[in-house]
Design a protein around this motif. Structure first.
Motif, PDB file in Angstrom:
ATOM      1  N   MET A   1      -5.805  -1.502  -6.212  1.00 55.19           N
ATOM      2  CA  MET A   1      -6.581  -1.543  -7.451  1.00 55.19           C
ATOM      3  C   MET A   1      -6.581  -2.959  -8.005  1.00 55.19           C
ATOM      4  SD  MET A   1      -5.309   2.104  -9.010  1.00 55.19           S
ATOM      5  CE  MET A   1      -5.872   1.851 -10.668  1.00 55.19           C
ATOM      6  N   GLU A   2      -7.775  -3.485  -8.221  1.00 52.22           N
ATOM      7  CA  GLU A   2      -7.911  -4.892  -8.570  1.00 52.22           C
ATOM      8  C   GLU A   2      -7.180  -5.240  -9.867  1.00 52.22           C
ATOM      9  OE1 GLU A   2     -11.284  -6.415 -10.243  1.00 52.22           O
ATOM     10  OE2 GLU A   2     -10.947  -8.440  -9.497  1.00 52.22           O
TER      11      GLU A   2
ATOM     12  N   VAL B   1      -4.229  -4.779 -10.589  1.00 52.38           N
ATOM     13  CA  VAL B   1      -3.186  -3.819 -10.956  1.00 52.38           C
ATOM     14  C   VAL B   1      -2.200  -3.581  -9.810  1.00 52.38           C
ATOM     15  CG1 VAL B   1      -2.739  -1.546 -11.926  1.00 52.38           C
ATOM     16  CG2 VAL B   1      -4.920  -2.652 -12.393  1.00 52.38           C
TER      17      VAL B   1
ATOM     18  N   GLU C   1      -6.244  -4.746  -3.027  1.00 53.85           N
ATOM     19  CA  GLU C   1      -7.343  -5.009  -3.961  1.00 53.85           C
ATOM     20  C   GLU C   1      -8.509  -5.525  -3.124  1.00 53.85           C
ATOM     21  OE1 GLU C   1      -5.537  -7.343  -7.516  1.00 53.85           O
ATOM     22  OE2 GLU C   1      -4.189  -7.574  -5.818  1.00 53.85           O
TER      23      GLU C   1
ATOM     24  N   GLN D   1      -9.185  -4.310   2.113  1.00 54.81           N
ATOM     25  CA  GLN D   1     -10.486  -3.847   1.612  1.00 54.81           C
ATOM     26  C   GLN D   1     -11.445  -5.006   1.360  1.00 54.81           C
ATOM     27  OE1 GLN D   1     -11.227  -2.107  -2.463  1.00 54.81           O
ATOM     28  NE2 GLN D   1     -11.534  -0.244  -1.274  1.00 54.81           N
TER      29      GLN D   1
ATOM     30  N   ASN E   1     -15.564  -1.175   0.131  1.00 52.64           N
ATOM     31  CA  ASN E   1     -15.620  -0.623  -1.224  1.00 52.64           C
ATOM     32  C   ASN E   1     -17.071  -0.462  -1.687  1.00 52.64           C
ATOM     33  OD1 ASN E   1     -15.772  -0.525  -4.097  1.00 52.64           O
ATOM     34  ND2 ASN E   1     -13.726  -1.387  -4.287  1.00 52.64           N
TER      35      ASN E   1
ATOM     36  N   LYS F   1     -15.146   3.717   1.120  1.00 54.17           N
ATOM     37  CA  LYS F   1     -14.857   4.439  -0.118  1.00 54.17           C
ATOM     38  C   LYS F   1     -16.120   4.454  -0.964  1.00 54.17           C
ATOM     39  CE  LYS F   1     -11.621   4.682  -3.902  1.00 54.17           C
ATOM     40  NZ  LYS F   1     -11.131   3.685  -4.829  1.00 54.17           N
TER      41      LYS F   1
ATOM     42  N   HIS G   1     -14.475   9.140  -4.401  1.00 50.75           N
ATOM     43  CA  HIS G   1     -14.067   9.218  -5.802  1.00 50.75           C
ATOM     44  C   HIS G   1     -15.088  10.138  -6.486  1.00 50.75           C
ATOM     45  CE1 HIS G   1     -13.483   6.860  -9.850  1.00 50.75           C
ATOM     46  NE2 HIS G   1     -13.258   8.141  -9.960  1.00 50.75           N
TER      47      HIS G   1
ATOM     48  N   ARG H   1     -16.716  10.874  -8.995  1.00 47.06           N
ATOM     49  CA  ARG H   1     -17.526  10.549 -10.178  1.00 47.06           C
ATOM     50  C   ARG H   1     -18.624   9.591  -9.761  1.00 47.06           C
ATOM     51  NH1 ARG H   1     -12.434  10.840 -13.791  1.00 47.06           N
ATOM     52  NH2 ARG H   1     -11.463   9.492 -12.266  1.00 47.06           N
TER      53      ARG H   1
ATOM     54  N   TYR I   1     -14.625   6.101 -15.510  1.00 44.86           N
ATOM     55  CA  TYR I   1     -13.345   6.766 -15.226  1.00 44.86           C
ATOM     56  C   TYR I   1     -13.172   7.991 -16.123  1.00 44.86           C
ATOM     57  CZ  TYR I   1     -12.456   2.573 -12.601  1.00 44.86           C
ATOM     58  OH  TYR I   1     -12.548   1.566 -11.671  1.00 44.86           O
TER      59      TYR I   1
ATOM     60  N   ASN J   1     -10.479  11.829  -4.159  1.00 49.80           N
ATOM     61  CA  ASN J   1      -9.903  10.862  -5.112  1.00 49.80           C
ATOM     62  C   ASN J   1     -10.477  11.104  -6.511  1.00 49.80           C
ATOM     63  OD1 ASN J   1     -10.786   7.637  -6.094  1.00 49.80           O
ATOM     64  ND2 ASN J   1      -8.656   8.274  -6.070  1.00 49.80           N
ATOM     65  N   GLY J   2      -9.606  10.881  -7.500  1.00 50.61           N
ATOM     66  CA  GLY J   2     -10.036  10.933  -8.898  1.00 50.61           C
ATOM     67  C   GLY J   2      -9.243  11.938  -9.704  1.00 50.61           C
ATOM     68  N   ASP J   3      -8.603  11.432 -10.778  1.00 47.89           N
ATOM     69  CA  ASP J   3      -7.934  12.306 -11.751  1.00 47.89           C
ATOM     70  C   ASP J   3      -6.807  13.160 -11.201  1.00 47.89           C
ATOM     71  OD1 ASP J   3      -9.132  11.447 -14.009  1.00 47.89           O
ATOM     72  OD2 ASP J   3     -10.566  13.097 -14.180  1.00 47.89           O
ATOM     73  N   ILE J   4      -6.074  12.646 -10.246  1.00 52.30           N
ATOM     74  CA  ILE J   4      -4.888  13.390  -9.784  1.00 52.30           C
ATOM     75  C   ILE J   4      -3.674  12.755 -10.462  1.00 52.30           C
ATOM     76  CG2 ILE J   4      -3.496  14.060  -7.770  1.00 52.30           C
ATOM     77  CD1 ILE J   4      -6.205  13.901  -6.182  1.00 52.30           C
TER      78      ILE J   4
ATOM     79  N   LEU K   1      -4.356   8.634  -4.467  1.00 51.32           N
ATOM     80  CA  LEU K   1      -3.913   8.481  -5.854  1.00 51.32           C
ATOM     81  C   LEU K   1      -4.319   7.112  -6.362  1.00 51.32           C
ATOM     82  CD1 LEU K   1      -0.240   9.839  -5.613  1.00 51.32           C
ATOM     83  CD2 LEU K   1      -2.332  11.117  -6.119  1.00 51.32           C
TER      84      LEU K   1
ATOM     85  N   ARG L   1      -4.767   5.767 -10.619  1.00 48.25           N
ATOM     86  CA  ARG L   1      -3.986   5.523 -11.837  1.00 48.25           C
ATOM     87  C   ARG L   1      -2.779   6.444 -11.947  1.00 48.25           C
ATOM     88  NH1 ARG L   1      -8.754   6.635 -15.598  1.00 48.25           N
ATOM     89  NH2 ARG L   1      -9.025   8.092 -13.862  1.00 48.25           N
TER      90      ARG L   1
HETATM   91  C1  FMN Z   1      -8.166  -1.363 -12.968  1.00 47.38           C
HETATM   92  C2  FMN Z   1      -8.693  -0.673 -11.739  1.00 47.38           C
HETATM   93  C3  FMN Z   1      -8.898  -1.418 -10.584  1.00 47.38           C
HETATM   94  C4  FMN Z   1      -9.383  -0.799  -9.424  1.00 47.38           C
HETATM   95  N1  FMN Z   1      -9.566  -1.553  -8.283  1.00 47.38           N
HETATM   96  C5  FMN Z   1      -9.963  -0.941  -7.142  1.00 47.38           C
HETATM   97  C6  FMN Z   1     -10.101  -1.681  -5.927  1.00 47.38           C
HETATM   98  O1  FMN Z   1      -9.858  -2.900  -5.866  1.00 47.38           O
HETATM   99  N2  FMN Z   1     -10.506  -1.001  -4.822  1.00 47.38           N
HETATM  100  C7  FMN Z   1     -10.766   0.351  -4.846  1.00 47.38           C
HETATM  101  O2  FMN Z   1     -11.124   0.931  -3.820  1.00 47.38           O
HETATM  102  N3  FMN Z   1     -10.662   1.055  -5.978  1.00 47.38           N
HETATM  103  C8  FMN Z   1     -10.266   0.451  -7.111  1.00 47.38           C
HETATM  104  N4  FMN Z   1     -10.148   1.188  -8.260  1.00 47.38           N
HETATM  105  C9  FMN Z   1     -10.484   2.617  -8.251  1.00 47.38           C
HETATM  106  C10 FMN Z   1      -9.285   3.498  -7.905  1.00 47.38           C
HETATM  107  O3  FMN Z   1      -8.812   3.203  -6.606  1.00 47.38           O
HETATM  108  C11 FMN Z   1      -9.660   4.981  -7.949  1.00 47.38           C
HETATM  109  O4  FMN Z   1     -10.682   5.210  -7.021  1.00 47.38           O
HETATM  110  C12 FMN Z   1     -10.143   5.409  -9.321  1.00 47.38           C
HETATM  111  O5  FMN Z   1      -9.337   4.884 -10.350  1.00 47.38           O
HETATM  112  C13 FMN Z   1     -10.168   6.941  -9.414  1.00 47.38           C
HETATM  113  O6  FMN Z   1      -8.914   7.468  -9.130  1.00 47.38           O
HETATM  114  P1  FMN Z   1      -7.889   7.858 -10.325  1.00 47.38           P
HETATM  115  O7  FMN Z   1      -8.649   8.738 -11.280  1.00 47.38           O
HETATM  116  O8  FMN Z   1      -6.787   8.569  -9.588  1.00 47.38           O
HETATM  117  O9  FMN Z   1      -7.457   6.578 -10.955  1.00 47.38           O
HETATM  118  C14 FMN Z   1      -9.685   0.590  -9.434  1.00 47.38           C
HETATM  119  C15 FMN Z   1      -9.477   1.336 -10.602  1.00 47.38           C
HETATM  120  C16 FMN Z   1      -8.991   0.719 -11.749  1.00 47.38           C
HETATM  121  C17 FMN Z   1      -8.787   1.569 -12.991  1.00 47.38           C
END
Ligand code: FMN
Length: 323
Positions: free
Chosen positions: A1-2, A4, A25, A64, A91, A135, A164, A166, A172, A195-198, A218, A220
């Motif tokens: 996650m970029e 993070v 990321e 990625q 991505n 993805k 994901h 959504r 989100y 993926n999403g909201d787990i 997973l 967040r």
């Molecule tokens: C701050 C932030 C940065 C993210 N960066 C990436 C990324 O670099 N590559 C990616 O595939 N998804 C990225 N995502 C998306 C997450 O991987 C995930 O698909 C999305 O948050 C939904 O899953 P969640 O509800 O479990 O968080 C990012 C999400 C957030 C909130």
């Protein structure tokens, strides 16, 4: 996650059994072949890559790429392969306005042919040397092209697809539409990952039931509760539920995170990163929320670490009684 989940975070989160693989990321590809230092910045694991790119605990790391220009993606895929990448992910989910305005991430979901061309370019560039995965979200503004985009990724040569649940415009915001992921899964022959909201073990069960997917990704949730993946794995292996994550173990994760980050970053930056992670924890844990409120204005790393480890959090400044 970029911004993070970097290599230190991957290292920490994979120390307990739970994750089968992790993703870097995104490396933003525009129109040129990027120099090795860009890949190493996003994926320092490349520097010590043994046979398979992985975290120090041995969990595979997929690199990625995010881009739209097939030739540039191909050139960077070859570069990544030469540097030691052992799998590549594309991505098509990023919703960031800046990225979408420059024709990257989820903006390609408006035209499945472009998804297919991007995946095919990367697939052709690396041949059978390493797997290519993708993805996507369920669409850009709506879900009409969800299936077409998923099929395009498969036809382009993706060996696995994370969906994901959504659209880009849903950002989100809950809920993630796990049942839509199931519709896609039924039509594809490659593995589809939900993926999403787990956020909890119960969400994991529900996401698997509604999507029919064997695996989930997973996001967040792994930051909100660093023990979520171990909890899922423990349940898979034993049918038993691990106790809820205590504040003490969350605090230990944060302190370990600070120590790892401090090996490469100045204290000021580490202070911000720590608060960022605490912010992810607070939505799901009342004690993390209390600590966040009382510590959010602290600017000194040592003071922040003391506040995380203290038995009782200090009162927020505004709530302190006048002397
Ligand atoms: C701050 C932030 C940065 C993210 N960066 C990436 C990324 O670099 N590559 C990616 O595939 N998804 C990225 N995502 C998306 C997450 O991987 C995930 O698909 C999305 O948050 C939904 O899953 P969640 O509800 O479990 O968080 C990012 C999400 C957030 C909130």
């Amino acid at each position: 996650m970029e911004g993070v989940i970097d290599a230190h975070t991957r290292d920490l989160l994979t120390r307990q059994p739970g994750f089968d693989w992790t993703v870097t990321e995104f490396v933003r590809v525009v129109d040129t072949r990027l120099p090795p230092r860009v890949f190493l910045k996003h994926c320092p694991e490349l520097a010590s890559a043994p046979q398979r790119l992985c975290t120090p605990s041995g969990v595979p790391v997929t690199l990625q790429l995010l881009g739209s220009h097939p030739a540039a993606l191909a050139a960077n895929a070859r570069q990544a392969l030469a540097l030691g990448a052992t799998s590549l992910d594309l991505n098509f989910g990023c919703p960031a306005k800046l990225v979408n305005r420059h024709d990257g991430g989820a903006s390609l979901l408006r035209d499945p042919r472009r998804v297919r061309a991007a995946v095919a370019a990367v697939h052709d560039a690396v041949g059978d040397a390493i797997p290519v995965t993708a993805k996507i979200r369920l669409g850009f503004a709506d879900r009409r092209l969800a299936l077409a985009c998923a099929m395009a990724a498969e036809q382009g040569g993706a060996q696995q697809l994370v969906v994901h649940g959504r659209t880009r415009n849903e950002g989100y915001r809950p809920p993630a539409h796990w049942e839509w992921i199931g519709r896609i899964r039924q039509r594809l022959s490659i593995p589809v990952v939900a993926n999403g909201d787990i956020w909890t073990l119960e969400d994991y069960w529900k996401a698997r039931t509604l999507s029919g997917c064997r695996d989930v990704m997973l996001g967040r949730g792994a930051l909100a509760d660093p023990w979520l993946a171990p909890r899922i794995r423990h349940w898979q292996l034993s049918g038993e539920r691990l106790p809820d994550t205590t504040w003490e173990s969350r605090a230990t994760t944060l302190v370990d995170f600070a120590a790892l980050q401090r090996s490469t970053l100045p204290a000021k930056v580490v202070t911000s990163l720590l608060k960022q992670w605490l912010n992810h924890m607070r939505a799901r844990d009342p004690e993390a929320a209390r600590r966040f409120e009382s510590l959010k204005r602290i600017t000194q790393l040592d003071e922040l670490l003391d506040g995380l480890m203290a038995e009782q959090p200090a009162m927020p400044r505004a709530a302190r009684l006048p002397a």
